[in-house]
Design an enzyme around this catalytic site. Structure first.
Site, PDB file in Angstrom:
ATOM      1  N   HIS B 146       0.842  -1.204   0.000  1.00  0.00           N
ATOM      2  CA  HIS B 146       0.000   0.000   0.000  1.00  0.00           C
ATOM      3  C   HIS B 146       0.875   1.251   0.000  1.00  0.00           C
ATOM      4  CE1 HIS B 146      -3.125  -2.753   1.419  1.00  0.00           C
ATOM      5  NE2 HIS B 146      -4.025  -1.792   1.310  1.00  0.00           N
ATOM      6  N   ASN B 178       8.142  -3.786   4.312  1.00  0.00           N
ATOM      7  CA  ASN B 178       6.722  -3.418   4.324  1.00  0.00           C
ATOM      8  C   ASN B 178       6.044  -3.805   5.632  1.00  0.00           C
ATOM      9  OD1 ASN B 178       4.168  -2.552   3.230  1.00  0.00           O
ATOM     10  ND2 ASN B 178       3.681  -4.703   2.801  1.00  0.00           N
TER      11      ASN B 178
END
Lengths: 330, 330
Positions: B146, B178
């Site tokens: 994201h 991440n």
């Protein structure tokens, strides 16, 4: 994967800061020091706004308000010239594409127009921080490769001079490519004016992946300049369109060549690629408004071949063009 | 140079055609065969237009007429969502940037909003030939990372769902990045709402050169998918802006991190870079309308640090947020 990334990708951990700060003219932060230099930390104060909310209104969330600070881009700097239009990529410092229009009349030599009178120059319309610089090419080993060739723009000296703007350039391998096969390819495009009233050519760089030994695809390209500034494309493309007056049908073909020496014995058709494959690779839409039944394959209409004219330079300059043919690259 | 190019750059000579034609769904040229399949060659016919010209009128050269076939782009697909705006790069199949707005109120957990109800999905607003596909990520080894985090958009389920569009994603190393350092960095941005009424965050990928052993700079990045489709950025950036209501001054900082595992012990300030250096690297203009005297260095206003919360997953889900602090990444 992680191990791979650590070993091969990007700047090392120490590298980032020095890379970025090193590029800044001042090693200090460019933002203004606060009027009160005491760091306050993020300690929620009493009565901080987080604790004083009622019902939340989603309309208060307005990401678009960032634009009050200025639109970040990416901006595409269009250069409208006499013979071409360029569209500039501020992150690679190369064109995205350069669009040309040539005709049987436009490519004729005109008395007094000479590329020796033209000089390479930076495009001052591009903000300095995004500009391709003359010094970036210096000792890089690459040619300042015209995307719209000078020889396509010889109807006035001014028109030719415009092709020497760095927004019309990409770093190209000189020997065996820019000065050889690619030049013959440009000559092929000019010869198309013998068959077509209008020839439109889009030229530009590509950064293509290749299959590596570990079965992964990777893009690798050099960046020239100090600090590194201009990307060296792995490939170049041309989309070539021939139009005849009064004919709705056009003839079109796309070609992609590696930025490396190419043997003159190789056939031009080896480098032809489907237009939609070029679209995918470049991220561009090409001829999308032309219905398929009005698009003919150029290489079925004409013989797509280069003609190698290896005149010594002095003779090449003195020689007049073969009758009925445009002059070889001058 | 030439030798280097031959060895390391781009597809081999045989490679181009198979690469391009191989990517086309049909191995044949997509352009329509000519109605008369006989190749005519480029032989000047008698009375061809090149020999029948009078005075040449430069105004007949109109490169802009190419656009009658459609504007080639590059087009930047803007996605206007509730919590963010994304700008999509059709050639890398990554965002150029994603812009967010968060406030103390917007990041509060809302009963029933849960990322487990959201699913990753392709953005059908992007033409298929330029679209990031779910299958490209499959078995790539990378997370669908994201850019606008789900946890920044939990005021409605729909708002959170929007963050799962692939136009909000870039391939990110999962373990150590991440799911770790980068997640703590996102949490840092949310904690800024304790000090600022509005926090604006621009996030995006970078493709940065590194200095190689031969003293040249090169960019190298993987492209995932079969055929290769989505670039794997070498780095990611965030530009973070804090606004206080009624205060013309903003606090801003730019950070750049490599797409690789990062030790949690490392200081966030190690990754801060001058905003103008980020501009140069990304080809973007950032906060250009804000006069320098209204820009403060965020990391002098607040303590720029990550807080590592290594709850086991089950506990993390059950735990409520520490008092006065937003919940850790859910």
């Amino acid at each position: 994967m992680s191990k791979f990334m650590l070993n091969t990708l990007g700047l090392g951990s120490v590298g980032i800061a020095s890379y970025f700060w090193g590029r800044s003219s001042t090693p200090q932060s460019p933002v203004q020091p606060p009027s009160n230099p005491t760091s306050t930390g993020i300690v929620p104060a009493k009565g901080n706004n987080q604790n004083s909310v009622g019902a939340f209104d989603p309309a208060t969330i307005r990401p678009q308000d960032f634009f009050k600070y200025g639109y970040p881009g990416p901006n595409h700097d269009l250069g409208n010239r006499n013979e071409f239009i360029s569209c500039y990529d501020r992150s690679t410092r190369n064109p995205y594409w350069v669009l040309e229009h040539i005709t049987p009349q436009s490519i004729k030599s005109v008395e007094g127009v000479d590329r020796k009178k033209s000089v390479f120059r930076e495009d001052e319309a591009i903000p300095l921080k995004f500009r391709a610089r003359l010094r970036d090419y210096f000792r890089s080993g690459y040619d300042r490769g015209h995307q719209a060739p000078a020889a396509d723009a010889k109807f006035t000296q001014e028109t030719m001079n415009e092709t020497f703007l760095l927004t019309n350039m990409s770093p190209q391998v000189g020997d065996g490519f820019n000065r050889d096969y690619w030049a013959h390819f440009e000559d092929f495009c000019r010869r198309l004016t013998q068959k077509y009233d209008n020839v439109r050519i889009m030229t530009g760089p590509l950064y293509l992946p290749k299959l590596c030994e570990d079965d992964k695809y990777r893009v690798t390209y050099e960046v020239i300049g100090s600090p590194p500034n201009i990307a060296v494309p792995t490939h170049f493309f041309k989309l070539v369109v021939g139009e005849k007056n009064g004919d709705e049908q056009i003839a079109a073909a796309a070609f992609v060549m590696p930025n490396e020496p190419i043997d003159n014995a190789r056939s031009l058709t080896e480098f032809q690629v489907p237009i939609d494959a070029l679209e995918r690779s470049a991220g561009l839409e090409l001829l999308q408004k032309v219905p398929y039944y009005n698009k003919k394959d150029l290489c079925r209409e004409v013989k797509c071949e280069i003609i190698v004219r290896e005149f010594p330079k002095a003779i090449q300059r003195a020689a007049s063009a073969p009758a009925g043919l445009p002059a070889p690259r001058n």
